[in-house]
Write an enzyme that holds these catalytic residues in place. Structure first.
Site, mmCIF file in Angstrom:
data_model
loop_
_atom_site.group_PDB
_atom_site.id
_atom_site.type_symbol
_atom_site.label_atom_id
_atom_site.label_comp_id
_atom_site.label_asym_id
_atom_site.label_seq_id
_atom_site.Cartn_x
_atom_site.Cartn_y
_atom_site.Cartn_z
ATOM 1 N N ASP A 3 36.083 52.423 44.445
ATOM 2 C CA ASP A 3 35.966 51.078 44.467
ATOM 3 C C ASP A 3 37.241 50.358 45.025
ATOM 4 O O ASP A 3 37.136 49.332 45.358
ATOM 5 C CB ASP A 3 36.054 50.619 42.849
ATOM 6 C CG ASP A 3 35.453 49.169 42.759
ATOM 7 O OD1 ASP A 3 34.552 48.739 43.629
ATOM 8 O OD2 ASP A 3 36.213 48.211 42.249
ATOM 9 N N ARG A 4 38.300 51.022 45.032
ATOM 10 C CA ARG A 4 39.649 50.389 45.623
ATOM 11 C C ARG A 4 39.661 50.440 47.189
ATOM 12 O O ARG A 4 40.374 49.797 47.837
ATOM 13 C CB ARG A 4 40.642 51.252 45.201
ATOM 14 C CG ARG A 4 41.344 50.885 43.551
ATOM 15 C CD ARG A 4 41.657 49.462 43.454
ATOM 16 N NE ARG A 4 41.921 49.373 42.166
ATOM 17 C CZ ARG A 4 42.237 48.071 41.802
ATOM 18 N NH1 ARG A 4 42.414 47.157 42.369
ATOM 19 N NH2 ARG A 4 42.556 47.846 40.523
ATOM 20 N N MET B 128 33.330 41.822 40.514
ATOM 21 C CA MET B 128 33.520 40.889 41.605
ATOM 22 C C MET B 128 34.440 41.081 42.995
ATOM 23 O O MET B 128 34.362 40.377 43.929
ATOM 24 C CB MET B 128 34.047 39.422 41.045
ATOM 25 C CG MET B 128 33.184 38.751 40.047
ATOM 26 S SD MET B 128 31.596 38.260 40.533
ATOM 27 C CE MET B 128 32.258 37.052 41.804
ATOM 28 N N ARG B 129 34.869 42.546 43.037
ATOM 29 C CA ARG B 129 35.510 42.940 43.902
ATOM 30 C C ARG B 129 34.603 43.157 45.321
ATOM 31 O O ARG B 129 35.156 42.627 46.463
ATOM 32 C CB ARG B 129 36.111 44.380 43.648
ATOM 33 C CG ARG B 129 37.182 44.789 44.642
ATOM 34 C CD ARG B 129 37.848 45.868 44.416
ATOM 35 N NE ARG B 129 39.072 45.920 43.450
ATOM 36 C CZ ARG B 129 38.809 46.101 42.299
ATOM 37 N NH1 ARG B 129 37.933 46.992 41.862
ATOM 38 N NH2 ARG B 129 39.931 45.930 41.405
ATOM 39 N N ALA B 130 33.505 43.526 45.170
ATOM 40 C CA ALA B 130 32.611 43.378 46.224
ATOM 41 C C ALA B 130 32.300 42.258 46.974
ATOM 42 O O ALA B 130 32.412 41.871 48.187
ATOM 43 C CB ALA B 130 31.225 43.981 45.889
#
Length: 669
Positions: free
Chosen positions: A193-194, A274-276
């Site tokens: 995810d990073r 919410m990173r996407a």
């Protein structure tokens, strides 16, 4: 040192080049993960990118690359006064898979500490990569302790070192680029995810393009300098375009319509957190700047989704990466805004001939897939019958379920993982000992304690300690290791009943998922018909194992002895390659043995080989029906292991199985 292969000379791989260029325009996008088979120019393209990045202004003499205009107030080499600095090329720092923790984050300068009695910090690779690129080849093989450190640095933009009496904090903001071959294992979800963007690469199947790849590579190998000179103009043009896009980036407008499309797309594909959304917004903005526009269009949002979402929508390692593009188009159409811009970009304008998408050159390569349908079931006895004797097509696996940990007893010394107790180079410190051979992990307190009583006798006169070889102490540490979980699966006709084989595959998939989480190696041996085969040699890719299992056909006789002997041979070879890794053998069968002379006796003799060597074994009993022969239980006894039914594999029932396996292994030891 020869010049790197020019970025603009890379043939094809448009998505890869675009993702790298977008990060060069806007480092806030968050880096790139490049997934693909070997020999697809992954590393070549990444290494070539550094030559295109603008120079970096730094404070002269600062080991942490502070910016002269706004130096880090907490810089260990500071404080620095704002002012003019010197320019240097942007760095690309490579993190080796086998790097130590000290090499990554830095550590106490032991030589100065012991010789001068002062605490001096020696910076690591995170400091070198600040304001540059941190490149990790084979990132999926990186040890867990290094992954944890990378996660911390990527989340906070700083590296904190608290060890051996040293407390240091320094800035560590870098473009994280990783390459990996999925066949060698997947990446931990937290690190996955990073990465802001991900791209899948594959070798072209077009002969003309493959010819051009070979032609350019041979020309570069013959004369790197001359080849680079031929591409100098193209490299300069891309470098200027990156600079122009960086200057335009603050002026790009991300309207409410584009934001609604981004939010709706992320919601439609059910990505976590919410990173996407944030990464998509930054990527779409960078795409507009790269195309020379100040407005984000729907096509930018679409391209951003294709780069930022595939690796975030996977729910488990067996899900295929990718997006349903029809669903994506429907979502974008449904939430199309009115502030997307009045006109389409000029195809021949700054965005290039690709209509503003920013691709260095067009690409093709439709992707597709399919799945096997379940076919009529085979006979229960595995003998030739009207329908059961024929080879049956693959049966779908039942839904995998959560299992408890199957651990190998005792303390091993295998590769770092999360399954069984082990003495490792990384983990919690449990004590100190005299080093055997080269000192790798100094136990500072124990070393000082050993040397302290002898300082007067050694004539110490200054602040430093007088240290001799006999004073050095090696830290002993305990962590967790990964194991080899070798599945031996009966694919004969007696196992071919659709419902039963689906349940068997579901159980094996559940154990594979657990192996993925525990960082194990897995292997798959199947037996049916006239013999056995290694469907998958021991590998870290449980994804590959799941694919082989899903497509496994069934039918024919049951050569149980052949399956066990093949598994024994796999373990023998693997011990030569990796002698420290301990194994757990999981035999999935109903215990029947047919075909050849004395099949039952042969299977018994093969099973006793495992018992004699003390290999931990579990037999998953797949026998069904009102009358049960108990053959799987007999096989477990000869293996020196335990038997468990498919139903007992679920949830709390496995706890008893673990105790049985551990107890059996202790008796064998």
């Amino acid at each position: 040192m020869s010049k790197p292969f020019p970025f603009t000379a890379v043939v094809g791989q448009d998505d890869l080049r675009l993702a790298l260029l977008l990060n060069a325009v806007s480092p806030a996008v968050g880096g790139v993960l490049v997934r693909g088979e070997k020999g697809t120019a992954k590393s070549t393209a990444v290494r070539a990118l550094s030559a295109l990045l603008p120079e970096v202004a730094v404070v002269p003499g600062c080991r942490f690359s502070c910016a002269p205009a706004a130096p880090d107030p907490n810089c260990p080499d500071g404080p620095h006064e704002p002012g003019a600095g010197s320019a240097r090329p942007a760095r690309m720092v490579e993190l080796p898979v086998g790097a130590s923790e000290d090499r990554l984050v830095g550590a106490l300068d032991i030589e100065r500490a012991l010789a001068e009695g002062v605490k001096a910090f020696e910076p690591g690779l995170l400091a070198d990569a600040h304001r540059g690129i941190l490149y990790v080849d084979e990132v999926n093989l990186l040890h867990d302790h290094l992954v944890d450190l990378l996660l911390d640095a990527a989340a906070m933009g700083a590296s904190y070192v608290e060890r051996e009496g040293v407390s240091v904090r320094h800035a560590a903001r870098f473009l994280l680029v990783g390459t990996m071959n999925p066949e060698e294992g997947e990446l931990r979800p937290q690190l996955l995810d990073r990465f802001g963007l991900t791209v899948e690469v594959a070798a072209s199947r077009e002969p003309d393009q493959r010819v051009e790849v070979v032609r350019r590579r041979l020309a570069y190998d013959d004369d790197p300098g001359g080849f680079a000179a031929k591409w100098a103009d193209e490299e300069a043009a891309v470098r200027q375009r990156i600079t122009a896009a960086r200057e335009l980036l603050p002026q790009v407008r991300l309207g409410d319509g584009a934001l609604r499309q981004i939010a709706a797309t992320c919601a439609a594909f059910e990505v976590d957190g919410m990173r996407a959304d944030i990464v998509m917004a930054r990527t779409a903005t960078a795409l507009a700047a790269w195309a020379g526009r100040t407005d984000v269009l729907a096509e930018d949002v679409r391209q951003a989704a294709l780069l930022a979402l595939p690796h975030r929508r996977r729910r488990n390692p067996f899900d295929a990466p990718g997006l349903d593009e029809d669903k994506l188009d429907e979502t974008l159409e449904q939430f199309s805004g009115e502030d997307q811009g009045d006109d389409d970009p000029d195809p021949d304008g700054p965005g290039g001939p690709d209509g503003g998408g920013g691709r260095p050159q067009p690409d093709s390569g439709p992707q597709g897939g399919g799945e096997s349908a379940a076919q009529p079931e085979a006979g229960e006895d595995g003998q030739p019958q009207a329908s059961g004797a024929r080879e049956q097509s693959a049966v779908r696996a039942a839904e995998p379920f959560r299992t408890k940990v199957l651990s190998v007893p005792g303390i091993g010394e295998g590769a770092s993982g999360r399954r069984s107790r082990a003495r490792t180079e990384h983990g919690r410190t449990t004590g100190a000992r005299r080093p055997r051979g080269t000192l790798t992990k100094l136990h500072l307190a124990a070393t000082v304690q050993a040397a302290a009583p002898h300082q007067r006798a050694r004539g110490r006169s200054g602040p430093g300690l007088v240290i001799r070889r006999d004073d050095l102490r090696q830290a002993t540490r305990e962590g967790r290791e990964g194991n080899l979980v070798l599945f031996v699966v009966d694919a004969s006709g007696s196992m071919a009943a659709r419902q039963r084989m689906g349940a068997v595959k579901g159980a094996v998939l559940s154990l594979l998922l657990d192996a993925y989480q525990r960082r194990d190696k897995v292997g798959l041996v199947t037996f049916r018909g006239s013999g056995a085969q290694v469907a998958l040699p021991p590998t870290s890719s449980v994804d590959a194992a799941a694919v082989r299992l899903e497509s496994l056909p069934t039918g024919g006789r049951t050569p149980l002895a052949a399956g066990l002997l093949k598994a024994h041979e796999v373990l023998r070879v693997e011990r030569l390659r990796d002698p420290a890794r301990r194994a757990l053998v999981v035999v999935v069968t109903d215990g029947r043995a047919t075909g050849g002379a004395e099949p039952v006796a042969l299977a018994g003799r093969a099973a006793r080989l495992f018992a004699a060597e003390g290999v931990a074994c579990v037999v998953v009993d797949c026998e069904s029906g009102p009358v049960r022969l108990g053959l799987a239980g007999q096989l477990a006894g000869e293996l020196g292991g335990s038997a468990v039914t498919l139903d007992e594999l679920r949830a709390d029932s496995i706890a008893g199985l673990v105790r049985d396996v551990q107890g059996t292994s202790r008796r064998a030891a």
